[in-house]
Scaffold this motif. Sequence first.
Motif, short mmCIF file in Angstrom:
data_model
loop_
_atom_site.label_atom_id
_atom_site.label_comp_id
_atom_site.label_asym_id
_atom_site.label_seq_id
_atom_site.Cartn_x
_atom_site.Cartn_y
_atom_site.Cartn_z
N ASP A 1 48.49 38.28 20.84
CA ASP A 1 48.62 38.93 22.15
C ASP A 1 49.14 40.36 22.09
OD1 ASP A 1 47.61 36.77 23.58
OD2 ASP A 1 49.58 35.83 23.80
N VAL B 1 47.89 42.56 25.04
CA VAL B 1 48.37 42.33 26.39
C VAL B 1 49.22 43.49 26.93
CG1 VAL B 1 49.78 40.81 27.85
CG2 VAL B 1 48.18 39.83 26.19
N THR C 1 46.22 41.77 29.96
CA THR C 1 45.54 40.48 29.96
C THR C 1 45.27 40.03 28.53
OG1 THR C 1 43.60 39.24 30.71
CG2 THR C 1 43.27 41.56 30.21
N GLU D 1 42.67 38.29 27.93
CA GLU D 1 41.22 38.13 27.91
C GLU D 1 40.55 39.40 27.42
OE1 GLU D 1 39.73 36.56 31.57
OE2 GLU D 1 41.49 35.30 31.81
N SER D 2 41.02 39.89 26.31
CA SER D 2 40.51 41.13 25.72
C SER D 2 40.06 40.86 24.30
CB SER D 2 41.60 42.20 25.72
OG SER D 2 42.06 42.44 27.02
N SER E 1 38.14 45.03 27.61
CA SER E 1 39.01 44.25 28.47
C SER E 1 38.55 44.34 29.92
CB SER E 1 40.44 44.83 28.38
OG SER E 1 41.29 44.18 29.30
N LYS F 1 40.49 44.71 32.22
CA LYS F 1 41.43 45.64 32.84
C LYS F 1 41.52 46.91 32.00
CE LYS F 1 44.42 42.23 35.02
NZ LYS F 1 45.81 41.87 35.26
#
Length: 119
Positions: free
Chosen positions: A31, A34, A39, A41-42, A67, A69
């Motif tokens: 992570d 993050v 997120t 989800e990258s 990502s 974001k």
Amino acid sequence: MSQSINLHQDERFAGVLADLQSIAKELVETDRLVPLVGTGESDVVIEFGSYGEGEKAEPSILIKITSPKEFDGDECLLDDFEDYVISRLEVASRKWSQEATDLLGDDRQVILLINGEEC
């Protein structure tokens, strides 16, 4: 690095490619992305390439983050992330063959791209 070298087709770079994939996988699994994008989800890809337009393109290490974001943080986060990736690459490069290291060169800029935008 010569423009004619294709890391993915040249077996001299198999260890290099494996290490780049391993470092990228570690960044996702721990992570570390993050704090940059907010997120888990990258995804990230690390590759040797060129960055810039035409004759101004320079040999580079590209850290490409995708990502849902955008980056929404402090510049210090970017610096810390780049420093971490560079340190992991330095450790990994100690086991690469001298030939591979010579062909890749040691004077590369590090470019961090989030969703294709340089940070």
